[in-house]
Design a protein around this motif. Sequence first.
Motif, mmCIF file in Angstrom:
data_model
loop_
_atom_site.group_PDB
_atom_site.id
_atom_site.type_symbol
_atom_site.label_atom_id
_atom_site.label_comp_id
_atom_site.label_asym_id
_atom_site.label_seq_id
_atom_site.Cartn_x
_atom_site.Cartn_y
_atom_site.Cartn_z
ATOM 1 N N VAL A 35 -23.836 31.462 25.424
ATOM 2 C CA VAL A 35 -24.207 32.968 24.337
ATOM 3 C C VAL A 35 -23.303 33.888 24.676
ATOM 4 C CG1 VAL A 35 -26.560 34.129 24.077
ATOM 5 C CG2 VAL A 35 -26.486 31.984 24.198
ATOM 6 N N VAL A 36 -23.068 33.788 26.113
ATOM 7 C CA VAL A 36 -22.123 35.472 27.079
ATOM 8 C C VAL A 36 -20.714 35.334 25.393
ATOM 9 C CG1 VAL A 36 -20.667 35.975 28.533
ATOM 10 C CG2 VAL A 36 -23.189 34.575 29.057
ATOM 11 N N THR A 37 -20.183 34.263 25.248
ATOM 12 C CA THR A 37 -19.208 33.758 24.541
ATOM 13 C C THR A 37 -19.820 35.388 23.825
ATOM 14 O OG1 THR A 37 -17.919 32.706 25.578
ATOM 15 C CG2 THR A 37 -17.922 33.237 23.247
ATOM 16 N N ALA A 38 -20.582 34.663 22.661
ATOM 17 C CA ALA A 38 -20.962 35.110 21.712
ATOM 18 C C ALA A 38 -21.340 36.392 21.450
ATOM 19 C CB ALA A 38 -22.247 34.563 20.597
ATOM 20 N N VAL A 39 -21.782 37.080 22.607
ATOM 21 C CA VAL A 39 -21.948 38.668 22.183
ATOM 22 C C VAL A 39 -20.820 39.784 22.806
ATOM 23 C CG1 VAL A 39 -23.023 40.713 24.442
ATOM 24 C CG2 VAL A 39 -24.223 38.515 23.823
ATOM 25 N N LEU A 40 -19.582 39.086 23.155
ATOM 26 C CA LEU A 40 -18.432 39.444 23.114
ATOM 27 C C LEU A 40 -17.576 39.096 22.158
ATOM 28 C CD1 LEU A 40 -17.492 38.169 26.772
ATOM 29 C CD2 LEU A 40 -18.350 40.776 26.460
ATOM 30 N N VAL A 41 -17.694 37.965 21.573
ATOM 31 C CA VAL A 41 -17.538 38.653 20.354
ATOM 32 C C VAL A 41 -18.175 39.325 18.980
ATOM 33 C CG1 VAL A 41 -16.981 36.791 18.399
ATOM 34 C CG2 VAL A 41 -16.221 35.752 20.585
ATOM 35 N N PHE A 42 -19.038 39.286 19.198
ATOM 36 C CA PHE A 42 -19.835 40.194 18.067
ATOM 37 C C PHE A 42 -19.197 41.544 18.014
ATOM 38 C CE2 PHE A 42 -23.232 36.734 17.303
ATOM 39 C CZ PHE A 42 -22.509 37.076 16.144
ATOM 40 N N TYR A 43 -19.178 41.644 19.519
ATOM 41 C CA TYR A 43 -19.018 43.326 20.023
ATOM 42 C C TYR A 43 -17.915 43.222 20.090
ATOM 43 C CZ TYR A 43 -20.017 47.606 22.159
ATOM 44 O OH TYR A 43 -19.934 49.406 22.191
ATOM 45 N N PHE A 44 -16.789 42.943 20.757
ATOM 46 C CA PHE A 44 -15.645 43.712 20.854
ATOM 47 C C PHE A 44 -14.599 42.947 19.655
ATOM 48 C CE2 PHE A 44 -16.814 43.752 24.925
ATOM 49 C CZ PHE A 44 -16.573 44.850 25.839
ATOM 50 N N GLU A 102 -15.780 41.617 16.649
ATOM 51 C CA GLU A 102 -15.997 41.655 15.072
ATOM 52 C C GLU A 102 -17.209 42.970 14.987
ATOM 53 O OE1 GLU A 102 -19.405 38.967 13.574
ATOM 54 O OE2 GLU A 102 -17.943 37.054 14.250
ATOM 55 N N GLN A 103 -17.203 43.554 15.681
ATOM 56 C CA GLN A 103 -17.955 45.185 15.586
ATOM 57 C C GLN A 103 -18.698 44.814 15.137
ATOM 58 O OE1 GLN A 103 -14.362 47.050 14.595
ATOM 59 N NE2 GLN A 103 -13.182 47.295 16.827
ATOM 60 N N ASP A 104 -19.192 44.230 15.636
ATOM 61 C CA ASP A 104 -20.763 44.206 15.153
ATOM 62 C C ASP A 104 -22.165 44.077 15.705
ATOM 63 O OD1 ASP A 104 -23.406 43.112 13.561
ATOM 64 O OD2 ASP A 104 -22.512 41.747 12.600
ATOM 65 N N LYS A 105 -22.430 45.296 15.679
ATOM 66 C CA LYS A 105 -23.116 46.104 16.949
ATOM 67 C C LYS A 105 -24.629 44.926 16.609
ATOM 68 C CE LYS A 105 -20.883 50.075 18.141
ATOM 69 N NZ LYS A 105 -21.416 51.594 18.036
ATOM 70 N N LYS A 106 -25.098 44.785 15.907
ATOM 71 C CA LYS A 106 -26.468 44.344 15.232
ATOM 72 C C LYS A 106 -26.738 43.050 16.355
ATOM 73 C CE LYS A 106 -29.458 42.222 11.952
ATOM 74 N NZ LYS A 106 -29.477 42.999 10.399
ATOM 75 N N TYR A 107 -25.643 42.648 15.725
ATOM 76 C CA TYR A 107 -25.555 40.931 16.862
ATOM 77 C C TYR A 107 -25.297 40.351 17.845
ATOM 78 C CZ TYR A 107 -26.153 38.481 11.518
ATOM 79 O OH TYR A 107 -26.798 38.241 10.464
ATOM 80 N N ALA A 108 -25.097 41.970 18.248
ATOM 81 C CA ALA A 108 -24.101 41.901 19.251
ATOM 82 C C ALA A 108 -25.583 41.801 20.184
ATOM 83 C CB ALA A 108 -23.073 43.329 20.039
ATOM 84 N N LEU A 109 -26.389 42.550 19.854
ATOM 85 C CA LEU A 109 -27.504 42.948 20.731
ATOM 86 C C LEU A 109 -28.431 41.779 20.074
ATOM 87 C CD1 LEU A 109 -28.431 47.034 19.748
ATOM 88 C CD2 LEU A 109 -27.583 45.631 21.489
ATOM 89 N N ILE A 110 -28.513 40.792 19.658
ATOM 90 C CA ILE A 110 -29.220 39.811 19.090
ATOM 91 C C ILE A 110 -29.220 39.214 20.345
ATOM 92 C CG2 ILE A 110 -30.192 37.896 17.837
ATOM 93 C CD1 ILE A 110 -29.562 40.462 14.896
ATOM 94 N N SER A 111 -27.870 38.568 20.552
ATOM 95 C CA SER A 111 -27.332 37.482 21.085
ATOM 96 C C SER A 111 -27.338 38.152 22.437
ATOM 97 C CB SER A 111 -25.608 37.610 21.122
ATOM 98 O OG SER A 111 -25.539 36.864 19.801
ATOM 99 N N LEU A 112 -26.942 39.192 22.678
ATOM 100 C CA LEU A 112 -27.540 40.029 23.995
ATOM 101 C C LEU A 112 -29.362 39.794 24.509
ATOM 102 C CD1 LEU A 112 -26.253 41.158 26.769
ATOM 103 C CD2 LEU A 112 -27.065 43.863 25.272
ATOM 104 N N ALA A 113 -30.246 40.101 23.681
ATOM 105 C CA ALA A 113 -31.655 39.436 24.202
ATOM 106 C C ALA A 113 -32.196 37.931 23.781
ATOM 107 C CB ALA A 113 -32.170 39.854 22.525
ATOM 108 N N VAL A 114 -31.064 37.360 23.397
ATOM 109 C CA VAL A 114 -31.498 36.020 23.525
ATOM 110 C C VAL A 114 -30.572 35.324 25.501
ATOM 111 C CG1 VAL A 114 -30.253 33.439 23.031
ATOM 112 C CG2 VAL A 114 -31.045 34.676 21.474
ATOM 113 N N LEU A 115 -29.637 36.261 25.483
ATOM 114 C CA LEU A 115 -28.852 36.216 27.071
ATOM 115 C C LEU A 115 -29.823 36.384 28.110
ATOM 116 C CD1 LEU A 115 -27.033 35.932 28.951
ATOM 117 C CD2 LEU A 115 -26.126 38.236 28.456
#
Length: 101
Positions: free
Chosen positions: A64-73, A75-88
């Motif tokens: 999940v941490v990896t997903a947050v980092l991949v989505f944010y840095f 893919e630069q997709d803040k929506k999915y990064a925030l969702i992944s961060l919520a899951v984390l």
Amino acid sequence: MVNRNQVNVKLNSIVSQVLSVGYYVSIIITLAGLILHLAGAGSWAVTVIKAGLFILLATPLLRVVTAVLVFYFIEQDKKYALISLAVLLILTVSIFIGREF
């Protein structure tokens, strides 16, 4: 424009690598603890086995941490990064609540 299919393949590849490495490292450490136990290392062997099991249990959290980092840095997709961060956050809170019971 980013090709969504290429991004999905890249994300799946990174996540797969994280899960594979975590799995193999945990197996190697747990087997080392088992060998130490058979060699008569006592409490040291139990500590090594517990470390291997901890790594095995921490691997999905690392995913999940990896997903947050991949989505944010990447893919630069803040929506999915925030969702992944919520899951984390939910997983982290669950771990601490679970320790109480």
